[in-house]
Design an enzyme around this catalytic site. Structure first.
Site, PDB file in Angstrom:
ATOM      1  N   LEU A  80      64.688  21.452  48.081  1.00 16.58           N
ATOM      2  CA  LEU A  80      63.632  22.043  47.260  1.00 16.58           C
ATOM      3  C   LEU A  80      62.243  21.937  47.877  1.00 16.58           C
ATOM      4  O   LEU A  80      61.237  22.145  47.206  1.00 16.58           O
ATOM      5  CB  LEU A  80      63.648  21.407  45.862  1.00 16.58           C
ATOM      6  CG  LEU A  80      64.970  21.608  45.112  1.00 16.58           C
ATOM      7  CD1 LEU A  80      64.966  20.842  43.801  1.00 16.58           C
ATOM      8  CD2 LEU A  80      65.281  23.074  44.892  1.00 16.58           C
ATOM      9  N   CYS A  81      62.172  21.643  49.173  1.00 22.75           N
ATOM     10  CA  CYS A  81      60.877  21.572  49.871  1.00 22.75           C
ATOM     11  C   CYS A  81      60.377  22.964  50.202  1.00 22.75           C
ATOM     12  O   CYS A  81      61.146  23.849  50.565  1.00 22.75           O
ATOM     13  CB  CYS A  81      61.016  20.774  51.170  1.00 22.75           C
ATOM     14  SG  CYS A  81      61.081  19.005  50.906  1.00 22.75           S
ATOM     15  N   HIS A  82      59.065  23.125  50.103  1.00 24.36           N
ATOM     16  CA  HIS A  82      58.432  24.381  50.481  1.00 24.36           C
ATOM     17  C   HIS A  82      58.313  24.464  51.998  1.00 24.36           C
ATOM     18  O   HIS A  82      58.026  23.455  52.643  1.00 24.36           O
ATOM     19  CB  HIS A  82      57.021  24.469  49.885  1.00 24.36           C
ATOM     20  CG  HIS A  82      57.010  24.542  48.399  1.00 24.36           C
ATOM     21  ND1 HIS A  82      57.070  23.417  47.592  1.00 24.36           N
ATOM     22  CD2 HIS A  82      56.950  25.600  47.563  1.00 24.36           C
ATOM     23  CE1 HIS A  82      57.043  23.786  46.330  1.00 24.36           C
ATOM     24  NE2 HIS A  82      56.974  25.107  46.275  1.00 24.36           N
ATOM     25  N   MET A 118      57.229  14.643  52.652  1.00 23.53           N
ATOM     26  CA  MET A 118      58.601  14.855  53.125  1.00 23.53           C
ATOM     27  C   MET A 118      58.633  15.152  54.619  1.00 23.53           C
ATOM     28  O   MET A 118      59.550  14.725  55.327  1.00 23.53           O
ATOM     29  CB  MET A 118      59.293  15.967  52.338  1.00 23.53           C
ATOM     30  CG  MET A 118      59.526  15.620  50.875  1.00 23.53           C
ATOM     31  SD  MET A 118      60.359  14.035  50.622  1.00 23.53           S
ATOM     32  CE  MET A 118      61.886  14.309  51.466  1.00 23.53           C
ATOM     33  N   GLU A 119      57.620  15.853  55.114  1.00 22.82           N
ATOM     34  CA  GLU A 119      57.562  16.160  56.542  1.00 22.82           C
ATOM     35  C   GLU A 119      57.325  14.878  57.351  1.00 22.82           C
ATOM     36  O   GLU A 119      57.955  14.673  58.398  1.00 22.82           O
ATOM     37  CB  GLU A 119      56.469  17.196  56.808  1.00 22.82           C
ATOM     38  CG  GLU A 119      56.833  18.595  56.345  1.00 22.82           C
ATOM     39  CD  GLU A 119      56.882  18.794  54.829  1.00 22.82           C
ATOM     40  OE1 GLU A 119      57.483  19.786  54.383  1.00 22.82           O
ATOM     41  OE2 GLU A 119      56.344  17.957  54.065  1.00 22.82           O
ATOM     42  N   ASP A 133      70.658   7.122  68.661  1.00 23.88           N
ATOM     43  CA  ASP A 133      71.575   7.952  69.432  1.00 23.88           C
ATOM     44  C   ASP A 133      71.468   7.674  70.928  1.00 23.88           C
ATOM     45  O   ASP A 133      72.478   7.567  71.620  1.00 23.88           O
ATOM     46  CB  ASP A 133      71.318   9.436  69.164  1.00 23.88           C
ATOM     47  CG  ASP A 133      72.229  10.325  69.987  1.00 23.88           C
ATOM     48  OD1 ASP A 133      73.458  10.164  69.888  1.00 23.88           O
ATOM     49  OD2 ASP A 133      71.712  11.155  70.758  1.00 23.88           O
TER      50      ASP A 133
END
Length: 168
Positions: A80-82, A118-119, A133
């Site tokens: 739901l992130c823009h 969020m970014e 990794d």
């Protein structure tokens, strides 16, 4: 416990279904978010990374680029992130002998209608995953942790910074 007793989950509609928040009426402001995380590892693994002796190459350089690339893809990863036109993303990775391991600090910035937490979190998470990794061949027991927003500014809620005593 929520900071605001009147707080509600903004991504839920009245009927409880998930929805993307309409930010169309919000004012454009400069918005900045910072996030952090760390990768704990064996002291020997940290030494190999810092010496540039990992088979996969420059761990810190690759993790920095991966974090920046990830921040730009956040809307594709988090439902739901823009989609945002980021104006800056930075990823800093520093060794910490006390962990032992690497500390990751990220920043995301834009001028727009919604925040960039969020970014910044996505950048920190993917940078940490990339470190894992690239070093897992010598240390499968590494631990990724402490992923969180450490500061934000802009928008209606203004500035917020994690308390100094809460720093990892």
């Amino acid at each position: 416990m929520p900071e605001d007793t009147n707080a509600r989950l903004t991504h839920l509609a009245e009927d409880g279904s998930a929805t993307m928040v309409d930010v169309g009426d919000k004012a454009d402001t400069v918005r900045i978010a910072e996030a952090e995380g760390c990768v704990r590892m064996k002291p020997d693994t940290l030494r190999l990374i810092l010496a540039g002796n990992m088979k996969k190459g420059d761990v810190i350089g690759a993790a920095r680029i991966a974090g920046i690339m990830a921040a730009k893809q956040t809307a594709s990863l988090i439902p739901l992130c823009h989609p945002l036109a980021l104006t800056k993303v930075s990823v800093e990775i520093e060794p910490d002998e006390a962990l032992p391991g690497l500390r990751v600090r990220t920043l995301a910035k834009l001028t727009g209608k919604t925040g960039v937490e969020m970014e910044a979190l996505t950048a920190a998470s993917v940078a940490c995953l990339t470190i894992y990794d690239m070093a897992k061949a010598v240390d499968r027991g590494m631990e990724i942790g402490g992923i969180r927003v450490s500061a934000k500014s802009g928008g209606k809620s203004g500035e917020w910074r994690i308390a100094e005593k809460e720093q990892i």
